[in-house]
Design an enzyme around this catalytic site. Structure first.
Site, short mmCIF file in Angstrom:
data_model
loop_
_atom_site.label_atom_id
_atom_site.label_comp_id
_atom_site.label_asym_id
_atom_site.label_seq_id
_atom_site.Cartn_x
_atom_site.Cartn_y
_atom_site.Cartn_z
N ARG A 78 4.45 27.47 98.23
CA ARG A 78 4.43 28.05 99.54
C ARG A 78 3.06 27.80 99.88
O ARG A 78 2.03 27.92 99.08
CB ARG A 78 5.00 29.17 99.68
CG ARG A 78 6.65 29.22 99.93
CD ARG A 78 7.11 30.63 100.11
NE ARG A 78 6.75 31.65 99.11
CZ ARG A 78 5.74 32.56 99.09
NH1 ARG A 78 4.86 32.71 100.18
NH2 ARG A 78 5.67 33.47 98.11
N TYR B 55 8.61 21.01 99.20
CA TYR B 55 8.83 22.12 98.51
C TYR B 55 9.54 23.52 98.77
O TYR B 55 9.02 23.95 99.64
CB TYR B 55 7.63 22.51 97.44
CG TYR B 55 7.63 23.28 96.30
CD1 TYR B 55 7.81 22.50 95.04
CD2 TYR B 55 7.73 24.67 96.14
CE1 TYR B 55 8.05 22.95 94.12
CE2 TYR B 55 8.01 25.27 94.98
CZ TYR B 55 8.34 24.42 93.88
OH TYR B 55 8.62 25.13 92.78
N GLY B 56 10.55 23.92 97.98
CA GLY B 56 10.92 25.34 98.08
C GLY B 56 10.93 25.85 99.49
O GLY B 56 11.39 25.52 100.41
N GLY B 57 10.29 27.19 99.55
CA GLY B 57 10.47 27.88 100.68
C GLY B 57 9.56 26.98 101.77
O GLY B 57 10.07 27.48 103.00
N LYS C 258 13.23 31.15 103.31
CA LYS C 258 12.43 32.03 103.58
C LYS C 258 12.25 31.81 105.22
O LYS C 258 11.82 32.93 105.80
CB LYS C 258 10.91 31.82 102.86
CG LYS C 258 10.91 32.46 101.39
CD LYS C 258 11.80 33.49 101.35
CE LYS C 258 11.76 33.98 99.98
NZ LYS C 258 11.10 33.48 98.62
N HIS D 158 13.26 40.90 101.46
CA HIS D 158 13.05 39.97 100.23
C HIS D 158 13.13 40.85 99.14
O HIS D 158 12.59 41.50 98.44
CB HIS D 158 11.38 39.67 100.34
CG HIS D 158 11.01 38.70 99.23
ND1 HIS D 158 9.75 38.79 98.60
CD2 HIS D 158 11.70 37.81 98.72
CE1 HIS D 158 9.74 37.44 97.91
NE2 HIS D 158 10.83 37.15 97.82
N SER E 27 7.00 37.75 95.43
CA SER E 27 7.21 36.50 94.56
C SER E 27 6.75 36.62 93.30
O SER E 27 5.58 36.86 93.02
CB SER E 27 6.69 35.31 95.35
OG SER E 27 7.07 35.31 96.91
N ALA E 28 7.62 35.98 92.43
CA ALA E 28 7.50 35.92 90.99
C ALA E 28 7.05 37.26 90.21
O ALA E 28 6.12 37.41 89.40
CB ALA E 28 6.47 35.04 90.76
N CYS E 29 7.73 38.39 90.59
CA CYS E 29 7.41 39.59 90.21
C CYS E 29 8.58 40.28 89.65
O CYS E 29 8.62 41.64 89.33
CB CYS E 29 6.85 40.70 91.32
SG CYS E 29 5.05 40.18 91.68
N GLY E 30 9.76 39.65 89.37
CA GLY E 30 10.89 39.93 88.56
C GLY E 30 12.06 40.43 89.44
O GLY E 30 13.14 41.19 88.59
N ASN F 154 15.07 38.39 87.54
CA ASN F 154 15.03 38.99 86.06
C ASN F 154 15.96 40.33 86.30
O ASN F 154 16.85 40.67 85.40
CB ASN F 154 14.05 39.11 85.41
CG ASN F 154 13.57 37.72 84.89
OD1 ASN F 154 13.72 37.57 83.62
ND2 ASN F 154 12.55 37.06 85.41
N ASP G 48 16.99 37.30 95.57
CA ASP G 48 15.84 37.10 96.38
C ASP G 48 15.76 37.74 97.97
O ASP G 48 15.12 38.21 98.46
CB ASP G 48 15.68 35.41 96.64
CG ASP G 48 14.19 35.30 96.92
OD1 ASP G 48 13.24 35.91 96.37
OD2 ASP G 48 14.14 34.44 98.01
N ALA H 223 7.43 26.39 88.45
CA ALA H 223 8.48 25.43 88.34
C ALA H 223 9.99 26.06 88.55
O ALA H 223 9.91 27.44 88.05
CB ALA H 223 8.47 24.64 86.76
N ARG H 224 10.83 25.73 89.16
CA ARG H 224 11.95 26.22 89.47
C ARG H 224 13.38 25.71 89.03
O ARG H 224 13.35 24.54 88.79
CB ARG H 224 12.01 26.42 91.06
CG ARG H 224 10.67 26.95 91.70
CD ARG H 224 11.08 28.37 92.02
NE ARG H 224 9.76 29.38 92.30
CZ ARG H 224 9.92 30.61 92.83
NH1 ARG H 224 11.11 31.14 92.80
NH2 ARG H 224 8.92 31.12 93.00
N ARG I 206 3.10 44.26 90.71
CA ARG I 206 2.42 43.95 89.69
C ARG I 206 1.11 44.85 89.72
O ARG I 206 0.21 44.75 90.26
CB ARG I 206 1.69 42.58 89.42
CG ARG I 206 3.02 41.59 89.12
CD ARG I 206 2.36 40.39 88.80
NE ARG I 206 3.56 39.44 88.71
CZ ARG I 206 3.91 38.94 87.40
NH1 ARG I 206 3.17 39.02 86.25
NH2 ARG I 206 5.00 38.32 87.33
N ASN J 179 14.64 47.99 81.62
CA ASN J 179 14.56 48.48 83.00
C ASN J 179 15.98 49.19 83.37
O ASN J 179 15.72 50.20 84.27
CB ASN J 179 14.15 47.25 84.01
CG ASN J 179 12.62 46.67 83.74
OD1 ASN J 179 11.99 47.37 83.23
ND2 ASN J 179 12.56 45.35 83.93
#
Ligand code: GTP
Ligand code: SPV
Ligand code: MN
Length: 596
Positions: free
Chosen positions: A82, A210-212, A219, A239, A261-264, A267, A290, A378-379, A410, A506
């Site tokens: 993004r 790309y993506g978003g 988004k 989000h 974004s990209a914080c879990g 997962n 998401d 990468a996604r 984070r 967790n």
């Protein structure tokens, strides 16, 4: 490609489709495509599109013995995430967009981007994609139409949304939809804009595939436009992942969690319980990874849906150890974007834990000294239904009732593993004050601490001060609101290592939260909220050093004083629009922190 046809629905359309048809005609006059294709979402249509993309190299066939139906797409090396600095919210007044957004006056924005769209689809096919965000029959769902010249976008939207004929039927019934216009243009970062017109329910995105930036249902619609709509209609567009935790007694609690974004989120949404928990009968059900739309139900609880139908997840770090459910989900019918490939043509990324790359994400021979095999952002794109922990409740038109809302980011220092807000207002402040280190999900520096309220910094379609007021308004005396918590899976020790094992473990933290919701689990009150002692969590089988225990469960008064000074400055930076209730809460906590 015979699935591509020049269908116009003008003649046969009911009057509620006239607006759509007029818009398509108007866009075609501007962009001048060679053909117009109305997407029906069918398998035959997808097969034809995929075949055409294989022929022109947009998609590279992966090993179909190991990964049936799976493809690799290599995006332009300058188009891998993004672009927040090129993303605009175009409201009539600058203050409506707020200091949290880049702003342009609507007329100027239209003029600027329409000049780029002028003739940009010459010789190309223009795809019209009707889609529904959320279960097709849910009152919480909303529809949109994306016009794009990218077949890769069509293939992704087919996985990520309910796309095609049923969505078109709903649009005809409702008569309203979000208009998203997209072209990959020249993929030139200097001719790239992602623009939002909330008052017009419109999005215009040019110059990225790309993506978003390009899958406009995600988004752009489901967060930036939807947050604006949600404010006027009394709901929340967030989000957040949504998961169900079922305990050995068979009770399920649904939890929504906002991490940047990209914080879990992916997962946590697919967590596999630790061995002992599995034996005792705990299970996790995935609703979404998401985005979460929620509104109060008749009983005053917040009910949530996942507006998406698929996952656009971060590949690097996904392994049989960290996220076995994600790995199982992406063994077939998956589009991989910017991963590496092995000698036998299987997708590969850093942290996969097996196999070796021979080709990197740019298609060059892999050389560890040049660049990683997979781009850090990468996604994979895959249908949610392929996830072993996917819950059929994700299709429930009423949504699922939320017991707890979790914020987190984070935070290598200061912030403990978990704490609970005292009440809703305090919880809104906890969300508003969130900070996190930046990640590769957006272009720009990685690892820089920034305030990312409710993980919505890049996604809130209006002024954050008004957004916090909207959040506060849910505490109206009638609603039975969820408890609010804050977590930090990313606390580091002196040596720079993560102190908490994270991932499956967790669940230990989620169990404590559910215990708190039920009034059963213990905690200590501190100025920043309720903190568990290490003994209040089930830590059977977890080895924690003395340093880890101290930092994960401790309360560092001096550090928090500084943090609350900085939170005060942040709230003040929004001027008089910032709700007094949040400023009062911040001041109250600062006073408590000063009395030792
Ligand atoms: P977006 O799709 O960008 O919104 O990201 P996301 O929030 O879904 O993040 P995701 O789950 O894909 O995780 C991103 C990165 O965080 C991956 O590299 C994970 O391995 C890592 N991660 C996730 N959960 C944990 C955890 O509990 N502990 C640690 N240390 N790392 C984690
Ligand atoms: C994020 O960046 O939060 C994502 C990926 O989930 S994107 O779809 O590019 O927004
Ligand atoms: Mn995200």
């Amino acid at each position: 490609m015979n699935a591509v046809s020049e269908v116009s629905i003008a003649g046969s359309a009911g009057s509620s489709l006239k607006a759509l048809n007029d818009w398509v005609t108007e866009v075609a006059a501007l962009t001048r495509p060679e053909r117009i294709h109305w997407c029906d979402g069918s398998d035959a249509e997808n097969a034809a599109l995929v075949a055409a993309m294989e022929a022109d190299g947009t998609l590279v066939r992966l090993n179909h013995d190991t990964h049936p139906g799976s493809w690799l797409h290599r995006s332009d090396p300058d188009d891998v995430a993004r672009v927040e600095h090129l993303t605009f919210v175009c409201t009539p007044e600058r203050d409506e967009a707020g200091p949290n957004n880049h702003w342009m006056a609507p007329a100027d924005a239209h003029a600027k981007i329409d000049a780029l769209f002028d003739g940009c689809m010459e010789g190309r096919t223009m795809y019209v994609i009707p889609y529904c965000m959320g279960p097709i029959d849910s009152p919480l769902s909303r529809c949109g139409v994306e016009i794009t010249d990218s077949p890769y976008v069509v293939a992704n939207m087919r996985i990520m949304t309910r796309m095609g004929a049923p969505a078109l039927a709903r649009i005809e019934r409702e008569g309203t939809f979000v208009k998203g216009l997209h072209s990959t243009g020249e993929l030139d970062p200097d001719r790239r804009f992602i623009m939002h017109f909330p008052e017009e329910l419109a999005i215009k995105s040019y110059g990225s595939g790309y993506g978003g930036n390009a899958l406009l249902g995600k988004k752009c619609h489901a967060l930036r436009i939807a947050s604006h709509q949600a404010r006027s209609e009394g709901w929340l567009a967030e989000h957040m992942l949504i998961l169900g935790v079922t305990n050995p007694q068979g009770e399920t609690h649904y939890i929504a969690a906002a991490f940047p974004s990209a914080c879990g989120k992916t997962n946590l949404a697919m967590l596999i319980p630790p061995e002992g928990y599995r034996r005792d009968g705990w299970t996790i059900n995935t609703i979404g990874d998401d985005i979460c739309w929620m509104r109060p139900g008749k009983d005053g609880r917040l009910y949530a849906i996942n507006p998406e139908a698929g996952f656009f997840g971060v590949a690097p770090g996904t392994s049989a150890k960290s996220n076995p459910s994600a790995l199982a989900s992406i063994q077939s019918n998956t589009i991989f974007t910017n991963v590496g490939v092995t000698a036998d043509n299987q997708p590969w990324w850093e942290g996969l834990g097996e196999g070796e790359p021979v080709t990197d994400w740019r298609g060059d021979p892999y050389d560890a000294d040049t660049r990683p095999a997979a781009h850090p952002n990468a996604r994979f794109t895959v249908s949610a239904k392929q996830c072993p922990s996917w819950s059929p409740e994700a299709e429930n038109p009423e949504g699922v009732p939320i017991s707890a809302i979790v914020f987190g980011g984070r935070r290598p220092s200061l912030v403990p593993l978990v704490f609970q807000a005292r009440d809703w207002t305090h919880g809104v402040l906890v969300g508003a004050a969130m900070g996190s280190e930046t990640t590769a999900a957006a272009t720009g520096a990685v690892g820089v601490m920034r305030r990312d309220p409710m993980a919505m910094k890049p996604f809130c379609g209006y002024n954050f001060a008004d957004y916090f007021s909207h959040w506060l308004s849910f505490d109206d005396g009638n609603n039975k609101l969820p408890q609010i918590f804050h977590v930090n899976w990313f606390r580091k020790g002196e040596g720079g290592d993560f102190l908490w094992p994270g991932f499956g473990d967790n669940l230990r933290v989620l169990e404590w939260m559910i215990g708190r919701v039920k009034g059963e689990a213990a905690a200590v009150e501190t100025p920043i909220g309720w903190l568990p002692a290490a003994e209040d969590l089930n830590l059977d089988g977890v080895e924690l050093t003395g340093e880890a225990r101290q930092k994960l469960f401790g309360f560092e008064r001096e550090g928090w004083k500084n943090e609350f000074d900085s939170i005060g400055e942040y709230l003040d930076s929004y001027g008089p629009r910032m709700p007094q209730a949040l400023k009062d809460e911040q001041k109250l906590i600062l006073v408590k922190l000063s009395v030792s």
